[in-house]
Design a protein around this motif. Structure first.
Motif, PDB file in Angstrom:
ATOM      1  N   ILE A 164      33.622  29.054  25.563  1.00 42.33           N
ATOM      2  CA  ILE A 164      34.540  30.070  26.090  1.00 42.33           C
ATOM      3  C   ILE A 164      34.243  31.429  25.472  1.00 42.33           C
ATOM      4  CG2 ILE A 164      36.957  30.808  26.182  1.00 42.33           C
ATOM      5  CD1 ILE A 164      37.757  27.872  26.369  1.00 42.33           C
ATOM      6  N   ASP A 165      33.930  31.430  24.180  1.00 45.09           N
ATOM      7  CA  ASP A 165      33.663  32.700  23.504  1.00 45.09           C
ATOM      8  C   ASP A 165      32.532  33.468  24.175  1.00 45.09           C
ATOM      9  OD1 ASP A 165      35.660  32.199  21.679  1.00 45.09           O
ATOM     10  OD2 ASP A 165      34.317  31.267  20.206  1.00 45.09           O
ATOM     11  N   SER A 166      31.523  32.755  24.649  1.00 44.49           N
ATOM     12  CA  SER A 166      30.396  33.436  25.289  1.00 44.49           C
ATOM     13  C   SER A 166      30.800  34.062  26.622  1.00 44.49           C
ATOM     14  CB  SER A 166      29.238  32.461  25.496  1.00 44.49           C
ATOM     15  OG  SER A 166      29.589  31.445  26.428  1.00 44.49           O
ATOM     16  N   LEU A 167      31.796  33.462  27.299  1.00 46.53           N
ATOM     17  CA  LEU A 167      32.245  34.016  28.577  1.00 46.53           C
ATOM     18  C   LEU A 167      33.002  35.323  28.395  1.00 46.53           C
ATOM     19  CD1 LEU A 167      33.502  30.789  30.426  1.00 46.53           C
ATOM     20  CD2 LEU A 167      31.312  31.946  30.646  1.00 46.53           C
ATOM     21  N   ARG A 168      33.517  35.550  27.208  1.00 47.76           N
ATOM     22  CA  ARG A 168      34.306  36.772  26.973  1.00 47.76           C
ATOM     23  C   ARG A 168      33.440  38.024  26.951  1.00 47.76           C
ATOM     24  NH1 ARG A 168      37.983  33.302  23.065  1.00 47.76           N
ATOM     25  NH2 ARG A 168      39.560  32.711  24.599  1.00 47.76           N
ATOM     26  N   ALA A 169      32.136  37.841  26.944  1.00 46.54           N
ATOM     27  CA  ALA A 169      31.238  39.000  27.002  1.00 46.54           C
ATOM     28  C   ALA A 169      31.431  39.774  28.305  1.00 46.54           C
ATOM     29  CB  ALA A 169      29.791  38.533  26.874  1.00 46.54           C
ATOM     30  N   TYR A 170      31.886  39.092  29.369  1.00 50.73           N
ATOM     31  CA  TYR A 170      32.115  39.768  30.646  1.00 50.73           C
ATOM     32  C   TYR A 170      33.251  40.793  30.562  1.00 50.73           C
ATOM     33  CZ  TYR A 170      29.109  36.308  32.961  1.00 50.73           C
ATOM     34  OH  TYR A 170      28.052  35.539  33.360  1.00 50.73           O
ATOM     35  N   ASN A 171      34.101  40.689  29.535  1.00 49.21           N
ATOM     36  CA  ASN A 171      35.204  41.641  29.391  1.00 49.21           C
ATOM     37  C   ASN A 171      34.713  43.051  29.098  1.00 49.21           C
ATOM     38  OD1 ASN A 171      37.084  39.619  29.792  1.00 49.21           O
ATOM     39  ND2 ASN A 171      37.458  39.284  27.617  1.00 49.21           N
ATOM     40  N   SER A 172      33.502  43.168  28.585  1.00 46.75           N
ATOM     41  CA  SER A 172      32.993  44.488  28.209  1.00 46.75           C
ATOM     42  C   SER A 172      32.473  45.278  29.408  1.00 46.75           C
ATOM     43  CB  SER A 172      31.878  44.349  27.167  1.00 46.75           C
ATOM     44  OG  SER A 172      30.780  43.625  27.708  1.00 46.75           O
ATOM     45  N   ARG A 173      32.332  44.622  30.550  1.00 48.16           N
ATOM     46  CA  ARG A 173      31.851  45.316  31.754  1.00 48.16           C
ATOM     47  C   ARG A 173      32.913  46.322  32.230  1.00 48.16           C
ATOM     48  NH1 ARG A 173      28.105  42.038  34.805  1.00 48.16           N
ATOM     49  NH2 ARG A 173      26.911  40.788  33.312  1.00 48.16           N
ATOM     50  N   SER A 174      32.472  47.458  32.740  1.00 42.74           N
ATOM     51  CA  SER A 174      33.419  48.461  33.249  1.00 42.74           C
ATOM     52  C   SER A 174      33.972  48.071  34.610  1.00 42.74           C
ATOM     53  CB  SER A 174      32.743  49.831  33.336  1.00 42.74           C
ATOM     54  OG  SER A 174      31.618  49.760  34.208  1.00 42.74           O
ATOM     55  N   ALA A 175      33.248  47.197  35.324  1.00 42.88           N
ATOM     56  CA  ALA A 175      33.701  46.697  36.620  1.00 42.88           C
ATOM     57  C   ALA A 175      33.640  45.169  36.595  1.00 42.88           C
ATOM     58  CB  ALA A 175      32.822  47.241  37.749  1.00 42.88           C
ATOM     59  N   ILE A 176      34.399  44.545  37.481  1.00 48.76           N
ATOM     60  CA  ILE A 176      34.447  43.087  37.513  1.00 48.76           C
ATOM     61  C   ILE A 176      33.166  42.535  38.136  1.00 48.76           C
ATOM     62  CG2 ILE A 176      35.683  41.078  38.429  1.00 48.76           C
ATOM     63  CD1 ILE A 176      38.152  43.011  38.645  1.00 48.76           C
ATOM     64  N   ALA A 177      32.495  41.660  37.424  1.00 49.10           N
ATOM     65  CA  ALA A 177      31.310  40.974  37.956  1.00 49.10           C
ATOM     66  C   ALA A 177      31.788  39.663  38.584  1.00 49.10           C
ATOM     67  CB  ALA A 177      30.301  40.720  36.850  1.00 49.10           C
ATOM     68  N   TYR A 178      32.449  39.775  39.736  1.00 47.59           N
ATOM     69  CA  TYR A 178      33.203  38.648  40.299  1.00 47.59           C
ATOM     70  C   TYR A 178      32.347  37.392  40.465  1.00 47.59           C
ATOM     71  CZ  TYR A 178      36.057  35.898  43.517  1.00 47.59           C
ATOM     72  OH  TYR A 178      36.772  34.884  44.117  1.00 47.59           O
ATOM     73  N   LYS A 179      31.203  37.505  41.120  1.00 43.89           N
ATOM     74  CA  LYS A 179      30.392  36.311  41.407  1.00 43.89           C
ATOM     75  C   LYS A 179      29.829  35.706  40.137  1.00 43.89           C
ATOM     76  CE  LYS A 179      29.215  37.613  46.143  1.00 43.89           C
ATOM     77  NZ  LYS A 179      28.149  37.964  47.111  1.00 43.89           N
ATOM     78  N   GLU A 180      29.424  36.567  39.202  1.00 47.62           N
ATOM     79  CA  GLU A 180      28.898  36.057  37.934  1.00 47.62           C
ATOM     80  C   GLU A 180      29.988  35.314  37.161  1.00 47.62           C
ATOM     81  OE1 GLU A 180      26.461  38.708  35.480  1.00 47.62           O
ATOM     82  OE2 GLU A 180      26.425  40.095  37.175  1.00 47.62           O
ATOM     83  N   VAL A 181      31.166  35.908  37.111  1.00 41.61           N
ATOM     84  CA  VAL A 181      32.277  35.276  36.400  1.00 41.61           C
ATOM     85  C   VAL A 181      32.664  33.967  37.076  1.00 41.61           C
ATOM     86  CG1 VAL A 181      34.725  35.517  35.775  1.00 41.61           C
ATOM     87  CG2 VAL A 181      33.154  37.443  35.463  1.00 41.61           C
ATOM     88  N   LYS A 185      32.509  30.503  35.055  1.00 38.34           N
ATOM     89  CA  LYS A 185      33.731  29.733  34.807  1.00 38.34           C
ATOM     90  C   LYS A 185      33.674  28.388  35.528  1.00 38.34           C
ATOM     91  CE  LYS A 185      37.732  31.751  34.098  1.00 38.34           C
ATOM     92  NZ  LYS A 185      38.969  32.563  34.183  1.00 38.34           N
ATOM     93  N   ASN A 186      33.083  28.378  36.711  1.00 38.84           N
ATOM     94  CA  ASN A 186      32.981  27.128  37.465  1.00 38.84           C
ATOM     95  C   ASN A 186      32.112  26.111  36.719  1.00 38.84           C
ATOM     96  OD1 ASN A 186      33.646  25.691  39.981  1.00 38.84           O
ATOM     97  ND2 ASN A 186      31.444  25.739  40.336  1.00 38.84           N
ATOM     98  N   GLN A 187      31.028  26.594  36.133  1.00 39.18           N
ATOM     99  CA  GLN A 187      30.162  25.682  35.367  1.00 39.18           C
ATOM    100  C   GLN A 187      30.896  25.135  34.153  1.00 39.18           C
ATOM    101  OE1 GLN A 187      26.997  24.477  36.173  1.00 39.18           O
ATOM    102  NE2 GLN A 187      27.615  23.116  34.498  1.00 39.18           N
ATOM    103  N   TRP A 188      31.640  26.009  33.474  1.00 34.07           N
ATOM    104  CA  TRP A 188      32.419  25.556  32.320  1.00 34.07           C
ATOM    105  C   TRP A 188      33.462  24.529  32.760  1.00 34.07           C
ATOM    106  CZ3 TRP A 188      37.322  24.964  30.675  1.00 34.07           C
ATOM    107  CH2 TRP A 188      37.528  24.759  29.303  1.00 34.07           C
ATOM    108  N   LEU A 189      34.135  24.797  33.866  1.00 34.39           N
ATOM    109  CA  LEU A 189      35.180  23.881  34.348  1.00 34.39           C
ATOM    110  C   LEU A 189      34.596  22.524  34.723  1.00 34.39           C
ATOM    111  CD1 LEU A 189      37.248  26.456  36.430  1.00 34.39           C
ATOM    112  CD2 LEU A 189      38.136  25.094  34.517  1.00 34.39           C
ATOM    113  N   ARG A 190      33.392  22.514  35.246  1.00 28.67           N
ATOM    114  CA  ARG A 190      32.754  21.230  35.559  1.00 28.67           C
ATOM    115  C   ARG A 190      32.485  20.429  34.280  1.00 28.67           C
ATOM    116  NH1 ARG A 190      31.337  20.136  40.541  1.00 28.67           N
ATOM    117  NH2 ARG A 190      31.392  21.806  42.095  1.00 28.67           N
TER     118      ARG A 190
END
Length: 535
Positions: free
Chosen positions: A112-129, A133-138
């Motif tokens: 989960i900690d590695s996914l928080r790197a997306y918070n630093s983006r100025s815009a939402i990287a919707y598909k990447e996120v 998250k889908n891979q983590w949930l699996r």
């Protein structure tokens, strides 16, 4: 209308139960784009449980409503209005570190900690996120799924919501066919016999269980938000898009509820010679009526778990909607029904069914070219309309030497006032872009017009929006953040959420500049917002 007479009128309408629940008095609130929130614990996008500190903050301000944009699953499309299910919530909003049994899997917590790197983006990287998250949930589901079979709450959720299995099978097949549109699926999968459906469910049982479990976790987390809001007497207002994607579980399962030979859209107007073609199918109201509108009843009953009120998207579409033959431009459409004498009876009937199907109070989005008789009907039914202050104009009064902007005391109490919408420029963006009308408003206020809206004038206009005669007053969160330049982008255009009719990369990618921790501890912002709602 006197307060007592107004209350008697509203409580006696078809929406009377909704009014009793929320109260016939002035309500003030914030419209939050959940995607745009970010906190130290979120993973690249706003999450359901991020709303809990926002409820605390709203309570401190003295406001009592949080409005949300749609939270439906829209697959890889960042637009929440392109839902692939009328009921399913988007698993992208799950707060991963709040999922059950996570403490027993430290390896998952580290990921989960590695996914928080997306918070630093100025815009939402919707598909990447979404993919991350889908891979983590699996991985998570693979490790905890054996426990769900014995979970009585989970089993009850599935039995109470039969749409979940259909949605899960649709999601499974959608991936199987590489996310092709429904009409390009093999014919034997586009329409299933009950025997074939049962066989597919058994064949893909593990994948169906995965998607079903995610819906259960979504239900749990958003229900927790609702319970928390109830504790602090904060009303949650949802958003139910009137239309549904052609490539959706609903169209796949119940195609007879839809007119698949036409797309919904808008007729030509001063902004577009070709009109608009939105690509969504029309409803087959006759088929829905024959089955007692179960599509809408089920949808509303599920939403009642989460919301006290809901926005009726494109409310005029229940009365009449612009339909365009497939593969044709918007200007080749016509209104459905094609007999204008049927508009009012149809709209009143359908909206009365909606009102009777839940305890939530509807608030109509009735913007644009809406016949006066439609707004009158909404008023009679006790359904508030939406009033964007910059668009409340009387040009006849202006031609006679007066100011065109509607006086604050002349707003219908059965309405919601705001200064902007997610589909429009922000207040500051409009002020800069539309000098002719903005200067008229400046003149009315005895201000000298300058292209940049001053903080003093911005605050006064926001205060005005909270003191019209409307019973509801709700603005986008970024309108309040703009009271402090350090909390917003330097250009108002960067604070816009969406430009309708376009597929620009920044549509739906907007992110609030401050984190939840920053904005909820910003004392000058808290003080300023408190002052807006004071009389």
């Amino acid at each position: 209308m006197k307060k007592h007479d107004l209350e008697d009128h509203l409580l006696g309408t078809i929406t009377g139960s909704g009014w009793r629940a929320v109260g016939v008095h002035h309500h003030h609130g914030i419209n939050i784009y959940l995607n745009a929130l970010h906190s130290s614990s979120s993973c690249g996008i706003g999450e359901f449980l991020d709303l809990i500190p926002m409820i605390d903050w709203c309570h401190k301000i003295g406001m009592d409503i949080i409005q949300l944009l749609p939270l439906n699953d829209s697959s890889f499309d960042p637009s929440p209005y392109n839902a692939i299910s009328s009921c399913a919530l988007n698993p992208i909003y799950l707060k991963l570190d709040a999922l059950p049994e996570l403490a027993e899997h430290p390896d998952l917590r580290e990921q989960i900690d590695s996914l928080r790197a997306y918070n630093s983006r100025s815009a939402i990287a919707y598909k990447e996120v979404l993919n991350a998250k889908n891979q983590w949930l699996r991985n998570y589901f693979h490790q905890i799924s054996y426990n769900l079979d014995e979970n009585q709450q989970y089993q009850h959720f599935l039995s109470a919501n039969p749409w979940v299995e259909t949605y899960a099978l649709f999601k499974t097949l959608l991936a199987k066919f590489n996310y092709a549109v429904l009409e390009d699926w093999p014919p034997e999968y586009r329409s299933l016999t009950s025997t074939r459906r049962s066989a597919l469910i058994e064949e893909h049982r593990q994948e169906i269980n995965f998607h079903s479990a995610l819906q259960y976790f979504c239900f749990q987390q958003l229900s927790e938000v609702r319970a928390y809001a109830d504790r602090y007497k904060i009303l949650l207002k949802g958003d139910l898009p009137i239309l549904i994607s052609r490539n959706s579980a609903d169209v796949w399962q119940t195609p007879h509820f839809f007119d698949l030979m036409h797309n919904a859209g808008a007729p030509p107007d001063q902004y577009s010679d070709d009109g608009q073609n939105w690509g969504f199918p029309l409803f087959n109201w006759d088929a829905m009526r024959q089955e007692d509108y179960r599509f809408w009843r089920e949808r509303l009953q599920f939403a009642t778990h989460f919301y006290h009120l809901y926005r009726i998207d494109h409310a005029v579409g229940f009365f009449r909607i612009w339909g365009i033959p497939l593969h044709r431009p918007g200007n080749e459409g016509h209104f459905f029904p094609d007999d204008p004498t049927k508009y009012l009876p149809q709209g009143k009937h359908v909206l009365s069914v909606l009102a009777a199907s839940s305890s939530m109070l509807p608030i109509a989005e009735d913007l644009g070219a809406v016949p006066p008789e439609v707004r009158l009907s909404l008023n009679e039914m006790g359904i508030p309309g939406t009033r964007v202050m910059r668009w409340e104009l009387d040009w006849k009064k202006h031609s006679n030497g007066g100011h065109p902007f509607l006086p604050l005391e002349d707003y219908s109490p059965i309405s919601m006032t705001c200064v902007s919408t997610h589909d429009s420029e922000t207040l500051g963006g409009w002020w800069q872009k539309d000098e002719s009308q903005a200067s008229l408003l400046a003149s009315k206020k005895h201000w000298h017009y300058t292209p940049e809206l001053s903080q003093e004038h911005r605050k006064e206009l926001l205060k005005d929006s909270h003191h019209t005669s409307s019973l509801f007053h709700i603005n986008l969160l970024q309108e309040y953040l703009a009271l402090f330049p350090e909390l917003v982008a330097s250009s108002p255009e960067e604070e816009r959420i969406n430009i309708p009719g376009t597929t620009l990369p920044h549509n739906w990618a907007y992110r609030y500049r401050p984190s939840i921790e920053t904005l909820t501890t910003h004392k000058p912002l808290l003080s300023a917002m408190r002052s807006l709602v004071k009389k």
